[in-house]
Design an enzyme around this catalytic site. Structure first.
Site, mmCIF file in Angstrom:
data_model
loop_
_atom_site.group_PDB
_atom_site.id
_atom_site.type_symbol
_atom_site.label_atom_id
_atom_site.label_comp_id
_atom_site.label_asym_id
_atom_site.label_seq_id
_atom_site.Cartn_x
_atom_site.Cartn_y
_atom_site.Cartn_z
ATOM 1 N N ASP A 168 -0.555 4.197 0.947
ATOM 2 C CA ASP A 168 -1.378 5.183 1.662
ATOM 3 C C ASP A 168 -0.806 5.657 2.995
ATOM 4 O O ASP A 168 -1.340 6.597 3.606
ATOM 5 C CB ASP A 168 -2.802 4.624 1.874
ATOM 6 N N ASN A 178 0.825 -1.214 0.000
ATOM 7 C CA ASN A 178 0.000 0.000 0.000
ATOM 8 C C ASN A 178 0.855 1.257 0.000
ATOM 9 O O ASN A 178 1.928 1.290 0.605
ATOM 10 C CB ASN A 178 -0.931 -0.002 1.217
ATOM 11 N N CYS A 222 11.884 13.402 -8.430
ATOM 12 C CA CYS A 222 12.239 13.953 -9.740
ATOM 13 C C CYS A 222 12.493 12.822 -10.732
ATOM 14 O O CYS A 222 13.178 11.845 -10.403
ATOM 15 C CB CYS A 222 13.485 14.827 -9.611
ATOM 16 N N ASN A 227 -8.540 -12.615 4.531
ATOM 17 C CA ASN A 227 -9.129 -11.967 3.360
ATOM 18 C C ASN A 227 -10.640 -12.168 3.428
ATOM 19 O O ASN A 227 -11.114 -13.080 4.106
ATOM 20 C CB ASN A 227 -8.570 -12.602 2.070
ATOM 21 N N HIS A 286 5.824 -0.554 -2.680
ATOM 22 C CA HIS A 286 5.368 0.181 -3.860
ATOM 23 C C HIS A 286 5.447 1.692 -3.671
ATOM 24 O O HIS A 286 4.823 2.441 -4.411
ATOM 25 C CB HIS A 286 3.927 -0.239 -4.225
ATOM 26 N N SER A 345 -4.810 -9.641 -3.099
ATOM 27 C CA SER A 345 -5.313 -10.637 -4.049
ATOM 28 C C SER A 345 -4.218 -11.619 -4.438
ATOM 29 O O SER A 345 -4.495 -12.652 -5.034
ATOM 30 C CB SER A 345 -5.855 -9.938 -5.295
HETATM 31 P P1 OAD Z 1 -6.226 -5.886 -4.790
HETATM 32 O O1 OAD Z 1 -7.231 -4.834 -5.063
HETATM 33 O O2 OAD Z 1 -5.716 -6.684 -5.928
HETATM 34 O O3 OAD Z 1 -6.795 -6.930 -3.725
HETATM 35 C C1 OAD Z 1 -7.397 -6.508 -2.536
HETATM 36 C C2 OAD Z 1 -7.734 -7.753 -1.734
HETATM 37 O O4 OAD Z 1 -8.263 -7.335 -0.490
HETATM 38 C C3 OAD Z 1 -8.756 -8.674 -2.380
HETATM 39 O O5 OAD Z 1 -8.290 -10.014 -2.351
HETATM 40 C C4 OAD Z 1 -10.003 -8.502 -1.501
HETATM 41 O O6 OAD Z 1 -10.783 -9.696 -1.411
HETATM 42 C C5 OAD Z 1 -9.363 -8.168 -0.164
HETATM 43 N N1 OAD Z 1 -10.211 -7.407 0.763
HETATM 44 C C6 OAD Z 1 -11.125 -6.444 0.504
HETATM 45 N N2 OAD Z 1 -11.633 -5.942 1.634
HETATM 46 C C7 OAD Z 1 -11.036 -6.592 2.664
HETATM 47 C C8 OAD Z 1 -11.117 -6.513 4.085
HETATM 48 N N3 OAD Z 1 -11.941 -5.659 4.704
HETATM 49 N N4 OAD Z 1 -10.337 -7.355 4.822
HETATM 50 C C9 OAD Z 1 -9.498 -8.229 4.223
HETATM 51 N N5 OAD Z 1 -9.373 -8.349 2.885
HETATM 52 C C10 OAD Z 1 -10.119 -7.531 2.112
HETATM 53 O O7 OAD Z 1 -5.041 -5.161 -3.987
HETATM 54 P P2 OAD Z 1 -3.528 -5.635 -3.791
HETATM 55 O O8 OAD Z 1 -3.429 -7.097 -3.630
HETATM 56 O O9 OAD Z 1 -2.962 -4.766 -2.742
HETATM 57 O O10 OAD Z 1 0.297 -1.975 -7.318
HETATM 58 O O11 OAD Z 1 -2.907 -5.209 -5.194
HETATM 59 C C11 OAD Z 1 -1.539 -5.356 -5.386
HETATM 60 C C12 OAD Z 1 -1.016 -4.229 -6.246
HETATM 61 O O12 OAD Z 1 -1.781 -4.135 -7.461
HETATM 62 C C13 OAD Z 1 -1.162 -2.850 -5.654
HETATM 63 O O13 OAD Z 1 -0.140 -2.515 -4.739
HETATM 64 C C14 OAD Z 1 -1.066 -1.964 -6.859
HETATM 65 C C15 OAD Z 1 -1.985 -2.734 -7.791
HETATM 66 O O14 OAD Z 1 -1.753 -2.574 -9.119
HETATM 67 C C16 OAD Z 1 0.808 -0.920 -7.952
HETATM 68 O O15 OAD Z 1 0.158 0.072 -8.198
HETATM 69 C C17 OAD Z 1 2.257 -1.069 -8.319
#
Ligand code: OAD
Length: 250
Positions: free
Chosen positions: A107, A105, A130, A216, A122, A192
């Site tokens: 954030d 994340n 820059c 998850n 990330h 995910s």
């Molecule tokens: P995703 O959006 O791919 O996945 C989010 C996951 O969180 C999913 O598996 C949901 O089921 C789960 N989820 C949602 N709400 C939840 C909750 N309250 N408690 C537990 N789980 C929950 O996000 P990331 O896996 O973080 O990269 O994505 C990886 C990367 O893809 C990001 O860092 C970003 C994106 O492209 C870059 O921008 C380089």
């Protein structure tokens, strides 16, 4: 009303006796703070195409559009607070000799919640860098109206995040692999498990003998590799886990 989460005795026993814990978090841990995830029903990548916005070529051909997108996300994030999942992880950290929080994340909510040993794989959306000399700008503003932010050297500033096709920060990546290889318990929370190399950390941990746990709201491509899965929101699971652990420790 949060549901009552059941944890196995094995997990609680492990967490009571081990010394090294590593955690990987993804967008899901911030979902309960109001930060949209990338994939899924209301995911950001449903509305926007990553290749149009999150890569260097897109930035160079249309920096205003990419800045607009990052300002939109900065606005979404600013004013948002950590949720009980972030705070529970901060509470867990001092219980272990070694605790590494690897996050995808951008954030900054883990830091805000009080976690200390964080590896931001990330980058961080609130920081600018820059594109030419690499200077990190303390001014976190994006462009105002049509002005694009520039470095003192004259080149464009970009958000200090990792875009598709770019390498991850070397130090963070190395420390994350070290933590995955050497930990006793590994948590994969709210990710995910699709984006590499982060998605390989739980598997590296397992291959090296760690007890791996996924939290998850739904099954992922990683689920079948886990020793334990808890399908419920991390903002409910993690505080209950810390509470149970404190009871077990008493
Ligand atoms: P995703 O959006 O791919 O996945 C989010 C996951 O969180 C999913 O598996 C949901 O089921 C789960 N989820 C949602 N709400 C939840 C909750 N309250 N408690 C537990 N789980 C929950 O996000 P990331 O896996 O973080 O990269 O994505 C990886 C990367 O893809 C990001 O860092 C970003 C994106 O492209 C870059 O921008 C380089």
């Amino acid at each position: 009303m949060p549901q009552n989460i059941q944890f196995t005795r094995t997990l609680l026993d492990h967490l009571r006796s081990v010394e090294k814990v590593a955690v990987l978090t993804g967008a899901g841990i911030s979902a309960e703070s109001g930060v949209p995830t990338f994939r899924g029903e209301n995911g950001l990548w449903k509305k926007y195409r990553p290749e149009e916005l999150a890569n260097f070529d897109a930035f160079m051909s249309n920096p205003s559009l990419v800045w607009e997108w990052y300002n939109y996300r900065r606005d979404l994030i600013s004013g948002i607070q950590p949720n009980p999942g972030h705070y529970a992880l901060a509470e867990l950290e001092p219980m272990y000799r070694s605790f590494t929080l690897i996050t995808q994340n951008v954030d900054g909510l883990h830091r805000l919640a009080g976690s200390k040993h964080i590896l931001e794989l990330h980058g961080n959306i609130m920081i600018n860098r820059c594109i030419s000399c690499g200077t990190v700008a303390s001014d976190v503003q994006g462009p105002q109206d049509t002005d694009l932010p520039h470095c003192e050297c004259g080149e464009l500033l970009r958000p200090d995040v990792v875009w598709f096709g770019e390498s991850l920060p070397e130090r963070e990546l190395r420390l994350a692999f070290d933590a995955a290889e050497s930990c006793d318990v590994f948590f994969s929370i709210g990710t995910s498990g699709i984006v590499q190399p982060a998605a390989s950390f739980p598997l590296v941990a397992k291959q090296n003998g760690a007890y791996v746990v996924e939290i998850n709201v739904e099954e992922t491509v990683l689920s079948s590799h886990m020793d334990e899965t808890v399908f419920a929101p991390s903002g409910e699971v993690m505080p209950q886990l810390v509470r149970r652990l404190n009871e077990v420790r008493d």
